[in-house]
Write a protein that holds these residues in place. Sequence first.
Motif, PDB file in Angstrom:
ATOM      1  N   UNK A  75       4.362 -78.550  18.508  1.00 60.51           N
ATOM      2  CA  UNK A  75       4.731 -78.475  17.097  1.00 60.51           C
ATOM      3  C   UNK A  75       4.635 -77.036  16.595  1.00 60.51           C
ATOM      4  N   UNK A  76       5.701 -76.555  15.944  1.00 59.87           N
ATOM      5  CA  UNK A  76       5.690 -75.199  15.393  1.00 59.87           C
ATOM      6  C   UNK A  76       4.800 -75.133  14.163  1.00 59.87           C
ATOM      7  N   UNK A  77       4.156 -73.992  14.000  1.00 63.09           N
ATOM      8  CA  UNK A  77       3.345 -73.782  12.810  1.00 63.09           C
ATOM      9  C   UNK A  77       4.258 -73.608  11.597  1.00 63.09           C
ATOM     10  N   UNK A  78       3.854 -74.187  10.478  1.00 65.42           N
ATOM     11  CA  UNK A  78       4.648 -74.099   9.261  1.00 65.42           C
ATOM     12  C   UNK A  78       4.235 -72.926   8.386  1.00 65.42           C
ATOM     13  N   UNK A  79       4.987 -72.701   7.341  1.00 67.56           N
ATOM     14  CA  UNK A  79       4.763 -71.573   6.444  1.00 67.56           C
ATOM     15  C   UNK A  79       3.342 -71.579   5.867  1.00 67.56           C
ATOM     16  N   UNK A 118       4.646 -65.711   7.214  1.00 67.14           N
ATOM     17  CA  UNK A 118       5.335 -66.363   8.325  1.00 67.14           C
ATOM     18  C   UNK A 118       6.548 -65.612   8.835  1.00 67.14           C
ATOM     19  N   UNK A 119       6.540 -64.300   8.673  1.00 69.32           N
ATOM     20  CA  UNK A 119       7.600 -63.464   9.234  1.00 69.32           C
ATOM     21  C   UNK A 119       6.969 -62.464  10.206  1.00 69.32           C
ATOM     22  N   UNK A 120       7.789 -61.927  11.107  1.00 69.08           N
ATOM     23  CA  UNK A 120       7.254 -60.986  12.093  1.00 69.08           C
ATOM     24  C   UNK A 120       7.312 -59.566  11.560  1.00 69.08           C
ATOM     25  N   UNK A 121       6.284 -58.789  11.900  1.00 65.75           N
ATOM     26  CA  UNK A 121       6.255 -57.360  11.616  1.00 65.75           C
ATOM     27  C   UNK A 121       6.115 -56.665  12.962  1.00 65.75           C
ATOM     28  N   UNK A 122       7.178 -56.010  13.394  1.00 69.30           N
ATOM     29  CA  UNK A 122       7.197 -55.341  14.697  1.00 69.30           C
ATOM     30  C   UNK A 122       7.320 -53.838  14.458  1.00 69.30           C
ATOM     31  N   UNK A 123       6.382 -53.074  15.000  1.00 67.46           N
ATOM     32  CA  UNK A 123       6.453 -51.626  14.862  1.00 67.46           C
ATOM     33  C   UNK A 123       6.198 -50.976  16.212  1.00 67.46           C
ATOM     34  N   UNK A 124       6.520 -49.682  16.291  1.00 69.73           N
ATOM     35  CA  UNK A 124       6.356 -48.945  17.541  1.00 69.73           C
ATOM     36  C   UNK A 124       5.181 -47.984  17.424  1.00 69.73           C
ATOM     37  N   UNK A 167       3.203 -58.443  15.044  1.00 73.08           N
ATOM     38  CA  UNK A 167       2.270 -58.955  14.044  1.00 73.08           C
ATOM     39  C   UNK A 167       2.899 -60.122  13.301  1.00 73.08           C
ATOM     40  N   UNK A 168       2.067 -61.021  12.804  1.00 75.16           N
ATOM     41  CA  UNK A 168       2.542 -62.069  11.908  1.00 75.16           C
ATOM     42  C   UNK A 168       2.093 -61.719  10.496  1.00 75.16           C
ATOM     43  N   UNK A 169       3.002 -61.840   9.546  1.00 78.31           N
ATOM     44  CA  UNK A 169       2.701 -61.544   8.146  1.00 78.31           C
ATOM     45  C   UNK A 169       2.001 -62.749   7.525  1.00 78.31           C
ATOM     46  N   UNK A 170       0.921 -62.464   6.789  1.00 76.31           N
ATOM     47  CA  UNK A 170       0.141 -63.525   6.155  1.00 76.31           C
ATOM     48  C   UNK A 170       0.136 -63.316   4.634  1.00 76.31           C
ATOM     49  N   UNK A 171      -0.455 -64.241   3.943  1.00 77.34           N
ATOM     50  CA  UNK A 171      -0.615 -64.198   2.492  1.00 77.34           C
ATOM     51  C   UNK A 171       0.718 -64.267   1.742  1.00 77.34           C
ATOM     52  N   UNK A 172       0.580 -64.423   0.438  1.00 80.62           N
ATOM     53  CA  UNK A 172       1.754 -64.612  -0.407  1.00 80.62           C
ATOM     54  C   UNK A 172       2.528 -63.308  -0.587  1.00 80.62           C
ATOM     55  N   UNK A 173       3.753 -63.429  -1.075  1.00 77.93           N
ATOM     56  CA  UNK A 173       4.599 -62.272  -1.319  1.00 77.93           C
ATOM     57  C   UNK A 173       3.875 -61.263  -2.212  1.00 77.93           C
ATOM     58  N   UNK A 174       3.945 -59.987  -1.841  1.00 78.75           N
ATOM     59  CA  UNK A 174       3.307 -58.934  -2.616  1.00 78.75           C
ATOM     60  C   UNK A 174       1.904 -58.586  -2.153  1.00 78.75           C
ATOM     61  N   UNK A 192       9.309 -66.698  11.505  1.00 79.62           N
ATOM     62  CA  UNK A 192       8.541 -67.384  12.546  1.00 79.62           C
ATOM     63  C   UNK A 192       8.543 -68.894  12.361  1.00 79.62           C
ATOM     64  N   UNK A 193       9.183 -69.356  11.304  1.00 84.90           N
ATOM     65  CA  UNK A 193       9.349 -70.800  11.119  1.00 84.90           C
ATOM     66  C   UNK A 193      10.738 -71.242  11.564  1.00 84.90           C
ATOM     67  N   UNK A 194      11.467 -70.340  12.206  1.00 84.51           N
ATOM     68  CA  UNK A 194      12.792 -70.654  12.732  1.00 84.51           C
ATOM     69  C   UNK A 194      12.715 -71.095  14.189  1.00 84.51           C
ATOM     70  N   UNK A 195      13.829 -70.972  14.915  1.00 86.10           N
ATOM     71  CA  UNK A 195      13.885 -71.493  16.273  1.00 86.10           C
ATOM     72  C   UNK A 195      13.962 -70.451  17.365  1.00 86.10           C
ATOM     73  N   UNK A 196      13.851 -69.170  17.007  1.00 84.39           N
ATOM     74  CA  UNK A 196      14.013 -68.107  17.999  1.00 84.39           C
ATOM     75  C   UNK A 196      12.675 -67.542  18.456  1.00 84.39           C
ATOM     76  N   UNK A 197      11.854 -67.145  17.504  1.00 78.90           N
ATOM     77  CA  UNK A 197      10.521 -66.595  17.771  1.00 78.90           C
ATOM     78  C   UNK A 197       9.547 -67.346  16.874  1.00 78.90           C
ATOM     79  N   UNK A 198       8.572 -68.013  17.479  1.00 75.27           N
ATOM     80  CA  UNK A 198       7.685 -68.851  16.670  1.00 75.27           C
ATOM     81  C   UNK A 198       6.356 -69.065  17.395  1.00 75.27           C
ATOM     82  N   UNK A 199       5.402 -69.642  16.675  1.00 69.30           N
ATOM     83  CA  UNK A 199       4.094 -69.974  17.234  1.00 69.30           C
ATOM     84  C   UNK A 199       3.919 -71.478  17.135  1.00 69.30           C
TER      85      UNK A 199
END
Length: 203
Positions: free
Chosen positions: A2-6, A71-77, A86-93, A154-161
């Motif tokens: 089961x995928x993790x939800x928002x 629930x979105x990915x943060x990818x940096x170099x 990284x996975x983004x946490x907490x509410x917008x802002x 990360x709640x989609x079907x391509x990259x998820x936990x």
Amino acid sequence: MKRLGREFYNRDSLIVARELLGKVLVHEIEGQKVSARIVETEAYRGIEDKAAHSYGGKRTPRVEVMYGGPGFSYVFMIYGMHYCFNVVTREEGNPQAVLIRAAEPREGSELMAQNRFKKSYHQLNKSQILGLTNGPGKLCRALSIDKSLNGEDLCGGKLYVAEESQESLSIVTAKRVGIDYAEEAKDYPWRFYLEDSQYVSVK
């Protein structure tokens, strides 16, 4: 699985970092699936955290995704050569995130071996097998995670936990790694790892 939800991600990064341990990171690539069980994480608590890219409310194109919803990915170099996921946490802002530092290969080990060492999995020695995913840059290369996945839902079907049924976990709390510039924040015990995993990057 089961995928993790928002709602899972919409919490303090310290909580999410602990609870991501034992979950499975999955990347579906053109019909192929690679996955790895998360064994080491680090929490970054945003504006108040001197080790975070968003410390003090810093807002640049690079970190903008952290200011969005959870629930979105943060990818940096880093060092101009290694990606970090990284996975983004907490509410917008509220720009918090959790770095995935290490994982144990599950599915797609053959593709991981090619990505990391240009070899077949059965040609790898023990050190190389552990080296597939025992660090943030290594696991990104093994799982084909790069800048194109920055901002991926990360709640989609391509990259998820995904959840994996598991018994109780023995979790170790430690200092984060490689943030000596962060003054007192370098000593915060905001890294978590599974005690019994060989894939942890630093013990």
